[in-house]
Design a protein around this motif. Structure first.
Motif, PDB file in Angstrom:
ATOM      1  N   GLY A 118       0.899  -1.167  -0.095  1.00  0.00           N
ATOM      2  CA  GLY A 118      -0.085   0.089  -0.056  1.00  0.00           C
ATOM      3  C   GLY A 118       0.749   1.250   0.043  1.00  0.00           C
ATOM      4  N   LEU A 119       1.876   1.029  -0.560  1.00  0.00           N
ATOM      5  CA  LEU A 119       2.822   2.361  -0.694  1.00  0.00           C
ATOM      6  C   LEU A 119       2.879   2.815  -1.895  1.00  0.00           C
ATOM      7  N   PRO A 120       3.170   4.218  -2.393  1.00  0.00           N
ATOM      8  CA  PRO A 120       3.024   5.084  -3.541  1.00  0.00           C
ATOM      9  C   PRO A 120       3.974   4.030  -4.339  1.00  0.00           C
ATOM     10  N   ARG A 121       3.886   4.153  -5.663  1.00  0.00           N
ATOM     11  CA  ARG A 121       4.564   3.425  -6.872  1.00  0.00           C
ATOM     12  C   ARG A 121       6.022   4.000  -6.724  1.00  0.00           C
ATOM     13  N   ASP A 122       6.975   3.283  -7.093  1.00  0.00           N
ATOM     14  CA  ASP A 122       8.369   3.716  -7.006  1.00  0.00           C
ATOM     15  C   ASP A 122       8.722   4.114  -5.668  1.00  0.00           C
ATOM     16  N   SER A 123       8.338   3.914  -4.417  1.00  0.00           N
ATOM     17  CA  SER A 123       8.702   4.209  -3.368  1.00  0.00           C
ATOM     18  C   SER A 123      10.099   3.669  -3.079  1.00  0.00           C
ATOM     19  N   GLU A 124      10.969   4.588  -2.496  1.00  0.00           N
ATOM     20  CA  GLU A 124      12.453   4.044  -2.053  1.00  0.00           C
ATOM     21  C   GLU A 124      12.162   3.304  -0.765  1.00  0.00           C
ATOM     22  N   MET A 125      12.711   2.371  -0.809  1.00  0.00           N
ATOM     23  CA  MET A 125      12.759   1.475   0.529  1.00  0.00           C
ATOM     24  C   MET A 125      14.371   0.983   0.973  1.00  0.00           C
ATOM     25  N   LEU A 126      14.744   0.777   1.927  1.00  0.00           N
ATOM     26  CA  LEU A 126      15.783   0.183   2.214  1.00  0.00           C
ATOM     27  C   LEU A 126      16.140  -1.563   2.047  1.00  0.00           C
ATOM     28  N   HIS A 127      16.694  -1.643   1.124  1.00  0.00           N
ATOM     29  CA  HIS A 127      16.816  -2.930   0.620  1.00  0.00           C
ATOM     30  C   HIS A 127      18.208  -3.709   1.448  1.00  0.00           C
ATOM     31  N   VAL A 128      18.091  -4.744   2.303  1.00  0.00           N
ATOM     32  CA  VAL A 128      19.070  -5.452   2.997  1.00  0.00           C
ATOM     33  C   VAL A 128      19.143  -6.688   2.682  1.00  0.00           C
ATOM     34  N   ARG A 129      20.213  -7.367   1.936  1.00  0.00           N
ATOM     35  CA  ARG A 129      20.004  -8.726   1.958  1.00  0.00           C
ATOM     36  C   ARG A 129      21.454  -9.141   2.811  1.00  0.00           C
ATOM     37  N   SER A 130      21.378 -10.476   3.332  1.00  0.00           N
ATOM     38  CA  SER A 130      22.257 -10.844   4.308  1.00  0.00           C
ATOM     39  C   SER A 130      22.196 -12.317   4.276  1.00  0.00           C
ATOM     40  N   LEU A 131      23.478 -12.990   4.691  1.00  0.00           N
ATOM     41  CA  LEU A 131      23.511 -14.518   5.159  1.00  0.00           C
ATOM     42  C   LEU A 131      23.259 -14.797   6.334  1.00  0.00           C
ATOM     43  N   HIS A 132      23.168 -15.530   6.931  1.00  0.00           N
ATOM     44  CA  HIS A 132      23.097 -16.161   8.286  1.00  0.00           C
ATOM     45  C   HIS A 132      23.639 -17.564   8.238  1.00  0.00           C
ATOM     46  N   TYR A 133      24.632 -17.746   8.970  1.00  0.00           N
ATOM     47  CA  TYR A 133      25.262 -19.052   9.087  1.00  0.00           C
ATOM     48  C   TYR A 133      25.278 -19.819  10.250  1.00  0.00           C
ATOM     49  N   ALA A 164      19.575  -7.121  10.382  1.00  0.00           N
ATOM     50  CA  ALA A 164      18.324  -6.365  10.297  1.00  0.00           C
ATOM     51  C   ALA A 164      17.243  -7.060  11.072  1.00  0.00           C
ATOM     52  N   ASN A 165      17.061  -8.377  11.043  1.00  0.00           N
ATOM     53  CA  ASN A 165      16.148  -9.103  11.899  1.00  0.00           C
ATOM     54  C   ASN A 165      16.327  -8.584  13.335  1.00  0.00           C
ATOM     55  N   GLU A 166      17.270  -8.574  13.841  1.00  0.00           N
ATOM     56  CA  GLU A 166      17.407  -8.397  15.219  1.00  0.00           C
ATOM     57  C   GLU A 166      17.375  -6.693  15.546  1.00  0.00           C
ATOM     58  N   TRP A 167      17.866  -6.078  14.637  1.00  0.00           N
ATOM     59  CA  TRP A 167      17.894  -4.496  14.778  1.00  0.00           C
ATOM     60  C   TRP A 167      16.328  -4.105  14.904  1.00  0.00           C
ATOM     61  N   LEU A 168      15.530  -4.523  13.907  1.00  0.00           N
ATOM     62  CA  LEU A 168      14.036  -4.358  13.932  1.00  0.00           C
ATOM     63  C   LEU A 168      13.279  -4.905  15.013  1.00  0.00           C
ATOM     64  N   ILE A 169      13.425  -6.050  15.466  1.00  0.00           N
ATOM     65  CA  ILE A 169      12.865  -6.509  16.768  1.00  0.00           C
ATOM     66  C   ILE A 169      13.320  -5.653  18.060  1.00  0.00           C
ATOM     67  N   GLN A 170      14.416  -5.021  17.915  1.00  0.00           N
ATOM     68  CA  GLN A 170      14.651  -4.077  19.152  1.00  0.00           C
ATOM     69  C   GLN A 170      14.289  -2.763  18.876  1.00  0.00           C
ATOM     70  N   ASN A 171      13.917  -2.353  17.637  1.00  0.00           N
ATOM     71  CA  ASN A 171      13.596  -0.809  17.519  1.00  0.00           C
ATOM     72  C   ASN A 171      12.348  -0.542  16.820  1.00  0.00           C
ATOM     73  N   ALA A 172      11.652  -1.571  16.113  1.00  0.00           N
ATOM     74  CA  ALA A 172      10.523  -1.102  15.493  1.00  0.00           C
ATOM     75  C   ALA A 172       9.336  -2.219  15.976  1.00  0.00           C
ATOM     76  N   PRO A 173       8.590  -1.633  16.901  1.00  0.00           N
ATOM     77  CA  PRO A 173       7.450  -2.847  17.154  1.00  0.00           C
ATOM     78  C   PRO A 173       6.374  -2.742  16.127  1.00  0.00           C
ATOM     79  N   TYR A 174       5.817  -3.826  15.918  1.00  0.00           N
ATOM     80  CA  TYR A 174       4.712  -4.049  15.054  1.00  0.00           C
ATOM     81  C   TYR A 174       3.546  -4.467  15.558  1.00  0.00           C
TER      82      TYR A 174
END
Lengths: 233, 233
Positions: A118-133, A164-174
């Motif tokens: 539900g965001l405007p078309r072409d909205s800029e978002m932060l794209h974070v890709r990572s690997l967990h081992y 990002a998984n951990e940062w969001l849990i600590q900083n961005a409640p949903y």
């Protein structure tokens, strides 16, 4: 079964199951009260309660506090999954967790994603890709988009230092989330990252979390082959 | 953030998150009572309660009725899955359900299965394999083993007339279950049955149900490619 069986809660349960199964009690119909059944079977009300509790847990009976108990229309199994943060999931498996950032950059999100969020078309978002081992073997690929409108300060976070998984849990409640589980064949890029053959069957979790009506993040977790998510009914 | 923010429950929540995040409040430590926090922030106790409720739901706080509230050691997302019987799952997707029995025969179970179930080696079990269709397209393959010791009368059931999934829900209550979700490449046999390419990624549910300590049934459901299991957090 004989009448004698209904002295035990399991005997009573078998009799109640028979009535449902043979449609003496139709799906959706009101079941006699525990008190009435206790009189009918000549047993304690607690015995009837014991027999019915498991049937309710198994989704065969629908108990409503005020409206009484009905034969379920849709028998279901209820499963509770506790999804921990990825670091803990790895550690709970007795392995050492390690994390490696692949990329973190602000980009216009795809139309499929912005319309889903539900965001405007072409909205800029932060794209974070990572690997967990886990013990230095690839465990999962985290492919995440974060809503910069809602979390502008996320631009300055160093995601090579915290996942990002951990940062969001600590900083961005949903307040709510949509989650889906599926299987997907590994494309060349994922196969390479996960050290798997191309086309290998991967277990995939897609999750979108919302803070009220605003999207927080959309993430796809692609687990390396052989992953199982276990729980109990 | 400034002190003024703590007039609203979201401001208070942000402050509580900050304390957890910056480890002023350590994982596992006891959090001040709602009454004390209300005094500290100069707000109603209900406002503190509102702020903490979501944090508890999100797995950041651990609330115990008598022992008070602690910072969670393991933040988790709790997901509830209601797994309906297969016929209803198909019908809930707006499709027509159809079922076809492939085989039903008493066979010695594999050592892997009997040892998993705690049954004597070479125990004979009823092996029932079937296909479920949605609008005449293969939906899933059901590969099931039933404990004949516990359910001897299952030998006489005609599983071409009722699916084993449905018969068991109506006739064999269980007290517990182990369930696991994974992804698997289709072997030649499954690929043929599910009308999929060999090696296609399939979503798989393995489930074992128990009646007290006795196994009832072990089943593997292999879904045709493209299946998604959706739920909400």
């Amino acid at each position: 079964m004989t009448i004698a069986d209904t002295n035990s809660w399991r005997g009573i349960q078998a009799e109640l199951l028979r009535r449902i199964n043979e449609r003496e009690w139709l799906p959706g119909s009101l079941v006699p009260s525990e008190a009435d059944l206790a009189i009918e079977f000549g047993c304690a009300r607690a015995t009837v309660n014991r027999a019915m509790r498991e049937m309710a847990d198994a989704g065969l009976l629908d108990r409503k506090r005020k409206a009484g108990t009905r034969v379920a229309l849709h028998p279901t199994s209820r499963v509770v999954l506790d999804i921990p943060i990825i670091r803990l999931e790895v550690e709970q498996r007795g392995a050492e967790w390690r994390y490696s950032l692949i990329e973190s950059s602000a980009e216009p999100a795809s139309l499929a994603l912005t319309s889903r969020l539900g965001l405007p078309r072409d909205s800029e978002m932060l794209h974070v890709r990572s690997l967990h081992y886990a013990d230095n073997r690839p465990f999962l690929h985290e492919d995440r988009w974060i809503n910069l409108d809602l979390l502008p300060h996320v631009r300055s976070v160093d995601f090579s230092a915290i996942s990002a998984n951990e940062w969001l849990i600590q900083n961005a409640p949903y307040t709510a989330g949509d989650i889906s589980f599926s299987a997907m064949g590994a494309d060349a890029g994922l196969a390479d990252l996960l050290d798997a053959p191309e086309g290998a069957a991967l277990f995939v979790i897609d999750r979108i979390t919302w803070d009220k009506d605003r999207p927080v993040t959309a993430v796809r977790l692609s687990y390396a082959p052989g992953y199982r998510m276990n729980t109990k009914i």
